[in-house]
Write a protein that holds these residues in place. Sequence first.
Motif, PDB file in Angstrom:
ATOM      1  N   GLY A   1     -62.046  19.057  21.393  1.00 27.14           N
ATOM      2  CA  GLY A   1     -61.976  20.434  21.747  1.00 27.14           C
ATOM      3  C   GLY A   1     -63.105  21.487  20.251  1.00 27.14           C
ATOM      4  O   GLY A   1     -63.760  20.713  18.838  1.00 27.14           O
ATOM      5  N   GLY A   2     -63.512  22.013  20.810  1.00 24.77           N
ATOM      6  CA  GLY A   2     -64.426  22.908  20.042  1.00 24.77           C
ATOM      7  C   GLY A   2     -63.328  24.197  18.872  1.00 24.77           C
ATOM      8  O   GLY A   2     -62.693  24.966  19.905  1.00 24.77           O
ATOM      9  N   ALA A   3     -64.257  24.209  17.738  1.00 25.99           N
ATOM     10  CA  ALA A   3     -63.187  25.108  18.036  1.00 25.99           C
ATOM     11  C   ALA A   3     -64.586  26.057  17.005  1.00 25.99           C
ATOM     12  O   ALA A   3     -65.177  26.026  17.039  1.00 25.99           O
ATOM     13  CB  ALA A   3     -62.818  25.134  15.940  1.00 25.99           C
TER      14      ALA A   3
ATOM     15  N   LEU B   1     -52.172  16.228  17.321  1.00 28.78           N
ATOM     16  CA  LEU B   1     -53.566  16.325  16.873  1.00 28.78           C
ATOM     17  C   LEU B   1     -53.971  16.273  15.142  1.00 28.78           C
ATOM     18  O   LEU B   1     -53.510  15.864  14.768  1.00 28.78           O
ATOM     19  CB  LEU B   1     -53.315  17.479  16.161  1.00 28.78           C
ATOM     20  N   ALA B   2     -55.187  15.314  15.347  1.00 30.95           N
ATOM     21  CA  ALA B   2     -56.007  14.975  14.372  1.00 30.95           C
ATOM     22  C   ALA B   2     -57.125  16.065  13.885  1.00 30.95           C
ATOM     23  O   ALA B   2     -58.245  16.059  14.697  1.00 30.95           O
ATOM     24  CB  ALA B   2     -57.021  13.896  15.235  1.00 30.95           C
ATOM     25  N   VAL B   3     -56.905  16.606  12.926  1.00 28.20           N
ATOM     26  CA  VAL B   3     -57.235  17.713  12.275  1.00 28.20           C
ATOM     27  C   VAL B   3     -58.202  17.522  11.294  1.00 28.20           C
ATOM     28  O   VAL B   3     -57.914  16.369  10.028  1.00 28.20           O
ATOM     29  CB  VAL B   3     -56.402  18.832  12.561  1.00 28.20           C
ATOM     30  N   GLU B   4     -59.142  17.923  10.809  1.00 27.94           N
ATOM     31  CA  GLU B   4     -60.070  17.721   9.375  1.00 27.94           C
ATOM     32  C   GLU B   4     -59.712  18.530   8.010  1.00 27.94           C
ATOM     33  O   GLU B   4     -59.491  18.520   7.582  1.00 27.94           O
ATOM     34  CB  GLU B   4     -61.746  18.421   9.769  1.00 27.94           C
ATOM     35  N   ASP B   5     -58.777  19.889   8.650  1.00 24.28           N
ATOM     36  CA  ASP B   5     -58.299  20.428   7.817  1.00 24.28           C
ATOM     37  C   ASP B   5     -56.897  20.797   8.362  1.00 24.28           C
ATOM     38  O   ASP B   5     -56.879  21.779   8.991  1.00 24.28           O
ATOM     39  CB  ASP B   5     -58.486  21.961   7.141  1.00 24.28           C
ATOM     40  N   THR B   6     -56.099  20.578   7.909  1.00 21.64           N
ATOM     41  CA  THR B   6     -54.364  21.217   8.375  1.00 21.64           C
ATOM     42  C   THR B   6     -54.268  22.273   7.996  1.00 21.64           C
ATOM     43  O   THR B   6     -53.739  23.031   9.363  1.00 21.64           O
ATOM     44  CB  THR B   6     -53.159  20.179   7.930  1.00 21.64           C
ATOM     45  N   ARG B   7     -54.725  22.939   6.869  1.00 16.18           N
ATOM     46  CA  ARG B   7     -54.505  24.255   6.860  1.00 16.18           C
ATOM     47  C   ARG B   7     -54.577  25.497   7.639  1.00 16.18           C
ATOM     48  O   ARG B   7     -54.776  26.466   8.349  1.00 16.18           O
ATOM     49  CB  ARG B   7     -54.860  24.346   5.712  1.00 16.18           C
ATOM     50  N   ARG B   8     -55.910  24.815   8.171  1.00 15.69           N
ATOM     51  CA  ARG B   8     -57.098  25.240   8.838  1.00 15.69           C
ATOM     52  C   ARG B   8     -56.441  25.789  10.348  1.00 15.69           C
ATOM     53  O   ARG B   8     -56.751  27.124  10.734  1.00 15.69           O
ATOM     54  CB  ARG B   8     -58.215  24.999   8.901  1.00 15.69           C
ATOM     55  N   LEU B   9     -55.901  24.217  10.233  1.00 20.68           N
ATOM     56  CA  LEU B   9     -55.111  24.189  11.835  1.00 20.68           C
ATOM     57  C   LEU B   9     -54.420  25.692  12.723  1.00 20.68           C
ATOM     58  O   LEU B   9     -53.890  25.932  12.770  1.00 20.68           O
ATOM     59  CB  LEU B   9     -54.360  23.037  11.958  1.00 20.68           C
TER      60      LEU B   9
ATOM     61  N   LEU C   1     -55.544  15.267  19.863  1.00 22.62           N
ATOM     62  CA  LEU C   1     -56.654  16.254  20.238  1.00 22.62           C
ATOM     63  C   LEU C   1     -57.351  15.979  18.788  1.00 22.62           C
ATOM     64  O   LEU C   1     -57.023  16.519  17.728  1.00 22.62           O
ATOM     65  CB  LEU C   1     -55.912  17.577  20.512  1.00 22.62           C
ATOM     66  N   LEU C   2     -58.779  15.945  19.311  1.00 25.56           N
ATOM     67  CA  LEU C   2     -59.413  16.030  17.939  1.00 25.56           C
ATOM     68  C   LEU C   2     -59.888  17.719  17.707  1.00 25.56           C
ATOM     69  O   LEU C   2     -60.630  17.522  18.379  1.00 25.56           O
ATOM     70  CB  LEU C   2     -60.526  15.133  18.063  1.00 25.56           C
ATOM     71  N   LEU C   3     -59.609  18.691  16.239  1.00 25.94           N
ATOM     72  CA  LEU C   3     -60.534  19.350  16.245  1.00 25.94           C
ATOM     73  C   LEU C   3     -61.042  19.245  14.546  1.00 25.94           C
ATOM     74  O   LEU C   3     -60.619  18.627  14.040  1.00 25.94           O
ATOM     75  CB  LEU C   3     -59.375  20.586  15.954  1.00 25.94           C
ATOM     76  N   THR C   4     -61.475  19.831  13.777  1.00 25.06           N
ATOM     77  CA  THR C   4     -62.553  20.070  12.713  1.00 25.06           C
ATOM     78  C   THR C   4     -62.505  21.401  12.796  1.00 25.06           C
ATOM     79  O   THR C   4     -62.153  22.412  13.362  1.00 25.06           O
ATOM     80  CB  THR C   4     -64.341  19.024  13.506  1.00 25.06           C
TER      81      THR C   4
ATOM     82  N   VAL D   1     -69.964  16.360  15.509  1.00 21.95           N
ATOM     83  CA  VAL D   1     -71.460  16.072  15.605  1.00 21.95           C
ATOM     84  C   VAL D   1     -72.015  17.158  13.917  1.00 21.95           C
ATOM     85  O   VAL D   1     -71.688  18.069  13.257  1.00 21.95           O
ATOM     86  CB  VAL D   1     -72.336  17.620  16.515  1.00 21.95           C
ATOM     87  N   SER D   2     -72.024  16.167  13.379  1.00 19.57           N
ATOM     88  CA  SER D   2     -72.475  15.925  11.440  1.00 19.57           C
ATOM     89  C   SER D   2     -71.197  16.380  11.564  1.00 19.57           C
ATOM     90  O   SER D   2     -70.919  17.142   9.720  1.00 19.57           O
ATOM     91  CB  SER D   2     -73.430  17.189  11.081  1.00 19.57           C
ATOM     92  N   ASP D   3     -69.619  16.239  12.328  1.00 16.63           N
ATOM     93  CA  ASP D   3     -68.277  15.992  11.423  1.00 16.63           C
ATOM     94  C   ASP D   3     -67.602  14.845  11.693  1.00 16.63           C
ATOM     95  O   ASP D   3     -68.025  14.632  12.494  1.00 16.63           O
ATOM     96  CB  ASP D   3     -67.555  17.724  11.974  1.00 16.63           C
TER      97      ASP D   3
END
Length: 286
Positions: free
Chosen positions: A8-10, A32-40, A81-84, A91-93
């Motif tokens: 997913g493009g955040a 949902l696999a996310v880089e930062d749960t707080r941002r999600l 769903l993968l979100l950075t 892409v560098s993430d």
Amino acid sequence: MTGRLVLGGAPLGQPGDVGPRLRQLMAEADVLAVEDTRRLHRLATDLGVTLTGRVVTFHESVERQRLPGLMAALADGATVLLLTDAGMPSVSDPGYTLVRAAIDAGVDVTSVPGPSAVVTALAVSGLPVDRFCFEGFLPRKGGERRSRLTALADERRTMVFFESPHRLADALADAAAALGPDREAAVCRELTKTHEEVRRGPLSELAAWAADGVRGEITLVVAGAVPGPVSLSAGELAALVAGEEAAGASRKDAIRAVVTRTGLPRRTVYDAVVAAKPAAGEPTVR
């Protein structure tokens, strides 16, 4: 039956940039696999989305550890769903390792396209966009960074980099030394956010500006090298054009290709072709 991995493009900064497909997937994804749960959770609140799936962290330090569990979920038929934090995953993430593992396992991998700092910065930079390359983050250490930039001195495509605000001044100074102080560039800061700023100018001027300190997310766009004119006779130029034509190019495209390769004015190449006295019946160069 295997599941599906969705990249997913955040948003880079504005929640309103999220389209209806990503909103729906955020609400319906099993994992949902996310880089930062707080941002999600902040993004979900801003969008009015209720998360029903399991949320797991997926950032650089735990990426390898999370792979087995995520692959097991995909094998059981889950939609992951993968979100950075911003932009497109991998892409560098974080994301490449999971994408590669999923492909190797025969899992369907797709995406919900969204914002990308790379193409956004490129578009607003004012630099040529017909050909470009993405170089990711420059090395942190000064010597390695200078070596990388020196290796790119002859790169003709517009170059896009990510850079830390704390290293921006040093990176710009090293770029000016390696690529030339007059090389045009653009520093794109906080793209799409409230304090968005795009600084354009020669590398030397941008380095002086950044010396006082810069904050925010940084994307750096640098113009490619401009080839210097070469010295070729009219006969040699005509032969180059003929070679392009022999490879299947039209006369017009052949001349354009030689102009690009040599850096010479089009009129010079055109006159060389005319001087070569093409055989009767050949089309006129326009």
